[in-house]
Design a protein around this motif. Structure first.
Motif, short mmCIF file in Angstrom:
data_model
loop_
_atom_site.label_atom_id
_atom_site.label_comp_id
_atom_site.label_asym_id
_atom_site.label_seq_id
_atom_site.Cartn_x
_atom_site.Cartn_y
_atom_site.Cartn_z
N ILE A 187 23.67 52.12 27.09
CA ILE A 187 21.94 52.88 26.12
C ILE A 187 21.78 51.39 25.22
CG2 ILE A 187 21.64 54.12 24.87
CD1 ILE A 187 23.77 55.91 25.22
N ARG A 188 20.48 50.51 25.66
CA ARG A 188 20.01 49.90 25.17
C ARG A 188 19.15 50.37 24.48
NH1 ARG A 188 19.74 44.70 28.19
NH2 ARG A 188 21.93 44.34 29.56
N LEU A 189 18.66 50.04 22.76
CA LEU A 189 18.33 50.13 21.72
C LEU A 189 16.85 48.95 21.84
CD1 LEU A 189 20.51 52.62 19.53
CD2 LEU A 189 18.78 53.36 20.79
N ALA A 190 15.85 49.75 20.53
CA ALA A 190 14.82 48.52 19.78
C ALA A 190 15.69 47.37 18.83
CB ALA A 190 13.54 48.69 19.65
N SER A 191 15.44 46.26 19.63
CA SER A 191 15.91 45.43 17.94
C SER A 191 14.24 45.61 17.04
CB SER A 191 14.92 44.23 18.60
OG SER A 191 16.57 43.31 19.51
N PHE A 192 15.23 45.59 16.46
CA PHE A 192 14.50 46.12 14.61
C PHE A 192 13.67 44.60 14.13
CE2 PHE A 192 14.11 44.79 10.36
CZ PHE A 192 13.52 46.14 10.04
N GLU A 193 12.44 45.55 13.80
CA GLU A 193 11.10 44.46 13.38
C GLU A 193 10.74 45.07 12.65
OE1 GLU A 193 7.81 44.19 16.92
OE2 GLU A 193 9.66 42.98 17.48
N ILE A 194 9.45 44.48 11.80
CA ILE A 194 8.60 44.95 11.06
C ILE A 194 6.68 44.26 11.79
CG2 ILE A 194 7.57 45.17 8.57
CD1 ILE A 194 10.65 44.88 8.49
N ASN A 195 6.43 45.24 11.23
CA ASN A 195 4.99 45.28 12.13
C ASN A 195 4.47 45.89 11.32
OD1 ASN A 195 5.58 43.46 14.29
ND2 ASN A 195 6.05 45.23 15.29
N ASP A 196 3.10 45.41 10.27
CA ASP A 196 2.08 45.96 9.49
C ASP A 196 3.51 47.16 8.76
OD1 ASP A 196 -0.17 44.45 10.08
OD2 ASP A 196 -0.87 45.86 11.58
N CYS A 197 4.66 46.82 8.02
CA CYS A 197 5.24 47.55 7.51
C CYS A 197 5.49 48.98 8.15
CB CYS A 197 4.28 48.24 6.34
SG CYS A 197 3.35 47.86 4.82
N VAL A 198 5.74 49.03 9.03
CA VAL A 198 5.97 50.17 10.52
C VAL A 198 7.32 49.07 10.70
CG1 VAL A 198 5.55 51.46 12.04
CG2 VAL A 198 4.01 50.47 10.71
N GLN A 199 8.73 49.75 10.54
CA GLN A 199 9.78 49.22 11.31
C GLN A 199 10.19 49.79 12.35
OE1 GLN A 199 12.39 49.43 8.10
NE2 GLN A 199 11.46 48.49 6.04
N LYS A 200 10.59 48.89 12.88
CA LYS A 200 11.46 48.98 14.28
C LYS A 200 13.31 50.16 14.26
CE LYS A 200 8.85 47.89 18.13
NZ LYS A 200 9.20 47.29 19.49
N PHE A 212 32.05 62.30 24.79
CA PHE A 212 32.29 61.31 25.55
C PHE A 212 33.73 61.80 27.13
CE2 PHE A 212 30.22 58.65 23.15
CZ PHE A 212 29.76 57.69 24.27
N ASP A 213 32.71 61.46 28.17
CA ASP A 213 34.23 62.11 28.81
C ASP A 213 34.98 60.52 28.86
OD1 ASP A 213 32.30 59.77 30.36
OD2 ASP A 213 31.41 61.35 32.02
N GLU A 214 35.45 60.48 30.16
CA GLU A 214 36.91 58.62 30.50
C GLU A 214 35.44 57.85 30.55
OE1 GLU A 214 39.67 60.20 32.13
OE2 GLU A 214 41.04 61.10 30.52
N ARG A 215 34.97 57.87 30.79
CA ARG A 215 33.40 56.42 30.98
C ARG A 215 33.32 55.60 30.54
NH1 ARG A 215 27.67 57.89 32.65
NH2 ARG A 215 28.06 59.69 32.52
N ASP A 216 33.12 54.54 30.05
CA ASP A 216 33.31 53.76 29.06
C ASP A 216 30.92 53.61 29.05
OD1 ASP A 216 35.23 52.30 29.48
OD2 ASP A 216 34.89 50.81 30.25
N CYS A 217 30.87 52.55 27.67
CA CYS A 217 29.76 53.27 27.45
C CYS A 217 29.73 51.95 25.81
CB CYS A 217 29.31 54.23 26.45
SG CYS A 217 27.94 54.82 25.48
N LYS A 218 28.65 51.81 26.14
CA LYS A 218 27.96 50.49 24.91
C LYS A 218 26.69 51.16 24.51
CE LYS A 218 28.42 45.08 24.65
NZ LYS A 218 27.81 44.17 25.75
N ILE A 219 26.47 50.80 22.97
CA ILE A 219 25.53 51.27 22.69
C ILE A 219 25.04 50.08 21.31
CG2 ILE A 219 24.15 52.55 21.10
CD1 ILE A 219 26.09 54.92 22.26
N TRP A 220 23.53 49.23 21.97
CA TRP A 220 23.69 47.71 21.57
C TRP A 220 22.05 47.82 21.96
CZ3 TRP A 220 24.14 42.78 23.61
CH2 TRP A 220 24.94 43.07 25.22
N SER A 221 21.15 46.12 21.63
CA SER A 221 20.39 45.86 22.01
C SER A 221 20.09 45.22 23.06
CB SER A 221 19.69 45.67 20.66
OG SER A 221 20.47 44.37 20.71
N GLY A 222 20.93 44.75 23.51
CA GLY A 222 21.34 43.35 24.32
C GLY A 222 21.02 42.22 23.93
#
Length: 892
Positions: A187-200, A212-222
């Protein structure tokens, strides 16, 4: 195809069909309508950007806020950013808003939506942006009352935050990952940044446990940038949610591991931010990142410095009502794989289940709980665990204002199945008259905990027991158990409590409580009990296959001071009668007709006076006056040898249970009772100090959560222990005495078992309590070996025991029971010595530059403990864990 959709989140079949056609190697939250969009208005200073505060103008204060908007109705508030800069773009319309600490909630949540907000509290409420007036002003669809529900007011400098609500998207992602036929492991999530005070930042107020089932999972930005998720509902309230319709999804755990069938890797490389505030209470709703059971593999949380937002606010305009209580790291019940069967036992650990925590910080009642056999391996590097002062996070007491309510309205606000039976109970209740919430201080159930109410009286302080809720179906508390069995006028229906224990909270609402004890009135007669010890031992009474009821010597004199023989104290009485002991019957065999009308529990207080009327054959002076000197909570039936039994309604067998355990105080008198007074006897009140409460006037009170170790003389809840160090309720104690306000706070930093293998580096404990015990070899048969003297003994397999504990550059603790059971290392040594010919034990506790780690009580410390003044030569974490961290960009 049939789709079962959540009433809250509403994942549709169309969503699922469209997802099947995607070819990406990973999921994103944006596929499901998610957006990393977060605009805090809390005065923080973050990355050189000063975020403004906001003002609140309710419609009731200025209806002109709607001029030119075409908005209809009155339920609106104008939000103004206190800044000269452009703050709100056009895309703000439709976003969600959380107003922080600016709305006083009703006393009780409605039966249809009981978990929507925290009753009584000046708290946080959610709304939607429905109109943008200009770059500094928007209108939301909720009228914030400014912290006063009786008189709506504006707020000049308040706090809040705007966000895209990702709750539905997160739920859709969870379901898609779990249910769709194609398999994706990332699962890829957006990297953090700030644009005109609005934060990601992904804001997710509601969530369900991801199983979870027995499937591996990785949650990060990549990438090396760590994504950020703000998870959880502000001021979440859960105590009475079973009382009505649950409208919020707020589970205890984020992720649940699949079990012990196959290895499973779950890697979360993200910052998890908690809500701005969790209400301070004795039973805080504890959010946890990982739960479940695991075989081999790695479960890892990397980069979750959860108190970042607190630091931003501190260097900005400062903190006010924020209480950042973080997610717990883990509550994993078992892990690893055992092998090497010999004589039907599992001899050793074949593979560990690694639980890894890196670059992490914590504040709250828990860091980790890891139970089970020795297959767990806990690895922690670079972590700050803020736990102390515990009472500031989970206060065990609160001061409030309370009054006695009598008459037809006494039970208004209680569940219908309590109200319809109110004739069974006492004809009055206590009601909170200020902004406090009774459920903020509450016991967790069980036989060694209770809640106390102490009211400031005229000449003394008046103490009462609160009804407690059980934590299991066999321990529902007084009103669903012992009280209804004994005092119910509708005795045939006394099982309703067992069916309803998960449907309501029987003893109190957020603002009212039922009284367990009757308030005595001068001139009236009541039946009370002497204080006693039963003849039988706890072990004799607690055997499930031979459940018994405790008996006591029935004459007025003490035959023996041996508790096994039974005794009655000469100058101590109980405020509640244990009818199982008096009638020698199990609780559900008692008929209400057997109990006199004036025999309900009685709220005697220090300073109360009574006399004992004559009865046939009595020789005492009926005009002699007895005065209550000391009052204290009695220890519960599980701890002295007194059994309160039930007949199981399914198989009609008698079983050991504290389901009908009753609560009582004991009171020490100024003189001995007549020698001919039996176990129960009648008194006539001469003076009742609590009778003044019948005037219904509000008075100051303490509500206190207490466990057994903080109660009674010598901390054991027994009377007449002259060397006792306990706290008493006496007539001359001031209202601010610790006797009323001191209680046991909730939680332990760690609650684990000695079998756990541990490796820590650069970890700081802020005086947290570490509690551990042994699993007792459950699930493992003992097998014979020869000890060093050649004698054959039976022992558990190596798989049961820890394979060592390593601390490198660690400070501050942990304190508590850390050393308890570490002599189990000795058993490993015996097994190795006998079977493998080894003489040196590799499984030790090693302290590398970590002098604060508690080792008191350790068996043979010279043999099992190694202390090094520096960290030079210290072993690294397990290779699999280090290899994982090295694979994540930017992690060092």
């Amino acid at each position: 195809m049939v789709c079962v959709a959540s009433a809250i989140f509403g994942l549709t079949c169309a969503n699922k069909r469209s997802l099947k056609r995607t070819n990406a190697a990973y999921f994103t939250l944006e596929q499901f309508g998610g957006e990393a969009w977060y605009l805090p208005m809390d005065g923080r200073l973050q990355e050189d950007e000063q975020y403004p505060l906001i003002s609140y103008t309710p419609y009731s204060i200025n209806p002109g806020i709607l001029k030119g908007t075409k908005l209809k109705g009155e339920n609106y508030t104008l939000i103004t950013a206190l800044s000269d800069k452009k703050v709100f773009d056009d895309d703000i319309v439709g976003k969600s808003f959380c107003g922080l600490f600016v709305h006083q909630n009703p006393a009780s949540s409605s039966p249809e939506a009981v978990d929507a907000y925290y009753p009584q509290e000046v708290g946080s409420r959610y709304s939607k942006v429905v109109y943008r007036l200009n770059p500094q002003q928007v209108i939301v669809d909720f009228e914030y009352n400014g912290g006063n529900r009786n008189q709506i007011q504006s707020i000049d400098s308040g706090k809040g935050y705007f966000f895209h609500d990702n709750s539905k998207a997160w739920e859709a992602l969870r379901l898609a990952f779990t249910e769709l036929p194609h398999i994706k492991n990332e699962i890829r999530l957006a990297s953090f940044e700030i644009n005109d005070c609005v934060q990601k930042v992904y804001v997710i107020p509601q969530y369900r446990t991801w199983e979870f089932d027995e499937r591996d999972c990785k949650i990060w930005s990549g990438t090396a940038e760590i994504p950020r998720l703000k998870i959880g509902y502000e001021d979440y309230y859960r105590h009475e949610k079973e009382n009505g319709v649950t409208i919020l999804n707020q589970d205890r755990a984020l992720f649940s591991l699949p079990g012990r069938q196959k290895d499973h890797n779950l890697i979360v490389h993200a910052k998890i931010y908690p809500p701005h505030r969790t209400i301070k209470e004795s039973s805080t709703f504890m959010r946890t990142v990982f739960t479940g059971r695991k075989a081999g593999g790695i479960t890892a949380l990397v980069g979750s410095t959860q108190l970042d937002e607190e630091r931003f606010i501190k260097v900005g305009t400062g903190l006010s009502d924020e209480t950042f209580i973080t997610f717990n790291f883990s509550q994993i019940s078992a892990g690893g794989k055992s092998s090497g069967a010999k004589m039907g036992v599992l001899e050793d650990i074949e593979d560990y289940g690694y639980v890894l925590c890196k670059n992490y910080e914590q504040r709250g009642p828990f860091f980790t709980s890891m139970n089970g056999d020795g297959g767990h391996f806990l690895v922690v590097e670079d972590a700050d665990l803020y736990f102390h002062p515990q009472k500031e996070i989970n206060p065990p007491s609160q001061m409030l204002e309370i009054k006695l309510v009598q008459g037809s309205g006494a039970y208004d606000g209680f569940p219908e199945n309590i109200k319809k039976r109110k004739s069974n109970y006492l004809p009055y209740t206590f009601e909170v008259t200020d902004q406090n919430n009774l459920n903020k201080i509450k016991s967790l159930g069980g036989s060694n905990r209770t809640n106390l109410i102490t009211i400031e009286g005229e000449s003394n302080n008046l103490s009462f027991l609160m009804n407690t809720q059980g934590i299991r179906a066999d321990n529902p508390g007084e009103f669903t158990g012992y009280w209804d069995f004994c005092y119910s006028t509708d005795h045939k229906d006394n099982y309703w409590g067992f069916d309803g224990i998960n449907s309501y909270y029987p003893g109190r609402t957020s603002s009212k409580m039922m009284l367990v004890e009757e308030i005595p009135v001068s001139g009236k007669k009541y039946l009370i009990s002497r204080e006693y010890l039963v003849k039988e031992s706890y072990e004799e009474l607690g055997n499930e296959s031979n459940a018994k009821i405790g008996t006591v010597n029935r004459n007025g004199k003490t035959a023996s001071r041996d508790p096994q023989k039974g005794k009655m104290y000469s100058n101590v009485v109980r405020t509640a009668i244990c009818w199982t002991t008096v009638l020698n019957k199990y609780a559900n065999d008692i008929k209400s007709s057997e109990i006199p009308e004036n025999a309900k529990p009685l709220a005697l207080q220090p300073g109360d006076k009574f006399k004992i009327p004559s009865y046939p054959g009595s020789k005492h002076d009926p005009n002699k006056i007895y005065t209550v000197l000391i009052k204290e909570r009695g220890i519960f039936p599980m701890f002295p040898a007194e059994f309160v039994g039930i007949r199981d309604r399914k198989n009609w067998q008698y079983n050991f249970s504290n389901a009908q355990s009753y609560r009582y105080f004991w009171c020490e008198l100024d003189q001995d009772l007549p020698s001919d007074v039996g176990l129960t006897f009648e008194i006539e009140m001469v003076k009742s100090t609590s009778e003044i409460l019948l005037d219904g006037k509000p008075r100051n009170a303490w509500q206190t959560y207490k466990g057994v170790s903080r109660i009674g003389p010598d901390h054991r809840g027994k009377p007449n222990q002259k060397q006792g160090k306990g706290r008493f309720y006496t007539q001359d104690l001031p209202f601010d005495s610790e006797a009323f306000s001191e209680g046991e706070p909730l939680g332990h930093l760690c609650y684990s078992q000695v079998e756990l293998t541990e490796w820590y580096k650069n970890v700081h404990w802020n005086n947290g309590f570490y509690r551990q015990n042994s699993n007792g070899g459950r699930g493992y048969k003992k097998y014979p070996i020869k000890n060093q003297k050649g004698k054959t003994i039976k022992t558990e397999p190596i798989a049961r025991y820890s394979h060592g504990k390593t601390f490198i550059n660690c400070t501050g603790g942990p304190m508590g029971q850390y050393s308890n059971g570490l002599n189990d290392f000795e058993m490993i040594h015996q097994i190795l010595y006998s079977e493998k010919g080894q003489t040196e034990i590799p499984y030790k506790m090693r302290l590398y530059n970590s002098p604060d780690v508690r080792t008191d009580g350790m068996s043979s410390p010279d043999f099992y403990l190694e202390v090094y003044d520096s960290s030079e030569g210290a072993p690294d974490m397990p290779e699999a864990c280090r290899r994982l961290l090295n694979s994540l960009p930017g992690v060092n």
